[in-house]
Design a protein around this motif. Structure first.
Motif, PDB file in Angstrom:
ATOM      1  N   ALA A  29       1.633  -7.267  -3.301  1.00  0.00           N
ATOM      2  CA  ALA A  29       1.028  -7.097  -1.983  1.00  0.00           C
ATOM      3  C   ALA A  29       2.058  -6.766  -0.922  1.00  0.00           C
ATOM      4  N   CYS A  30       3.386  -6.937  -1.168  1.00  0.00           N
ATOM      5  CA  CYS A  30       4.437  -6.626  -0.190  1.00  0.00           C
ATOM      6  C   CYS A  30       4.696  -5.130  -0.204  1.00  0.00           C
ATOM      7  N   VAL A  31       4.341  -4.490   0.864  1.00  0.00           N
ATOM      8  CA  VAL A  31       4.536  -3.041   0.988  1.00  0.00           C
ATOM      9  C   VAL A  31       5.556  -2.799   2.102  1.00  0.00           C
ATOM     10  N   PRO A  32       6.786  -2.387   1.757  1.00  0.00           N
ATOM     11  CA  PRO A  32       7.822  -2.197   2.785  1.00  0.00           C
ATOM     12  C   PRO A  32       7.414  -1.200   3.861  1.00  0.00           C
ATOM     13  N   GLY A 121      -2.300  -5.698   7.050  1.00  0.00           N
ATOM     14  CA  GLY A 121      -3.632  -5.197   7.383  1.00  0.00           C
ATOM     15  C   GLY A 121      -4.299  -4.516   6.206  1.00  0.00           C
ATOM     16  N   LYS A 122      -5.490  -4.003   6.470  1.00  0.00           N
ATOM     17  CA  LYS A 122      -6.260  -3.343   5.450  1.00  0.00           C
ATOM     18  C   LYS A 122      -5.528  -2.112   4.948  1.00  0.00           C
ATOM     19  N   ASN A 123      -5.409  -2.051   3.633  1.00  0.00           N
ATOM     20  CA  ASN A 123      -4.686  -0.955   2.973  1.00  0.00           C
ATOM     21  C   ASN A 123      -3.227  -0.842   3.439  1.00  0.00           C
TER      22      ASN A 123
END
Length: 230
Positions: A29-32, A121-123
């Protein structure tokens, strides 16, 4: 007893699997949101939290814009001389991005622009507000400038060339005093009263006297003959 043991083992396995799945889900879930950064779930407040235990916090030495809890981005404009930055951590929400100069496309030297925390947030389309940030690195102490002043050396004295010796003999000026006046009298031993002109002229006087006497005698003879002829 065997059934209870078996059920307990199944429960433990289920809980372990759920925990692993949850951890994997959190990691995924961690998106840089930035190819230059490495995203991590969790919190980091000091250099040892990111594996740089020997580094020091150099945040206060950098010239930056943004980076407050009201900002989404941090820009490092410059790094002072003698300071080396190894990593910059930007946290927001429950995750943080780690930027390492010279890696993953981040330039080795500043400016480093628009550094931010992982997406939320979403997406995962939103950049969160920054909760805090810090920079790790090292600092080299610069020696103070020497205050010893070197006295200027005196210029080397040059020997002046001596005046060339004159080959001409200096002649004393001739005295302009006039010739001494010869007193009247017998200066030359002639007994005459003539001034001495520098040579003996008495023979002219004798010749003149003889001519006068001869002329007188001639006149007397002519006069005597004239009377005799009458």
């Amino acid at each position: 007893m065997r059934r209870r043991t078996f059920r307990g083992a199944v429960a433990i396995m289920a809980l372990t699997t759920a925990a692993l799945i949850g951890t994997a889900g959190s990691a995924l879930a961690c998106v840089p949101g930035d190819d230059r950064a490495e995203g991590t779930v969790g919190n980091a407040t000091k250099c040892s939290d990111i594996g740089l235990g020997k580094a020091i916090d150099v945040s206060d030495l950098l010239e930056v814009t943004g980076g407050t809890n009201k900002d989404q981005y941090l820009t490092v404009k410059s790094v002072p001389k003698g300071v080396t930055v190894a990593a910059i951590v930007v946290k927001g929400g429950n995750e943080y991005n780690t930027y390492r100069p010279g890696k993953k496309g981040l330039p080795a030297t500043p400016p480093w622009e628009k550094l931010h925390a992982p997406m939320v947030g979403k997406n995962f389309q939103n950049v969160p507000a920054i909760s805090h940030w810090f920079a790790c690195g090292s600092k080299t102490e610069t020696p103070p400038e020497s205050t010893v002043t070197t006295k200027p050396t005196k210029p080397t004295e040059t020997t002046k060339p001596s005046a060339p010796a004159s080959s001409e003999t200096t002649v004393a000026p001739t005295s302009t005093t006039g010739a001494a006046v010869v007193p009247a009298g017998n200066e030359s031993g002639t007994g005459g009263g003539l001034a001495n002109t520098g040579f003996d002229n008495m023979w002219l006087v004798w010749i003149a006297a003889l001519l006068i006497l001869g002329g007188g005698g001639l006149l007397a003879l002519l006069k005597f003959r004239r009377k005799a002829s009458e």
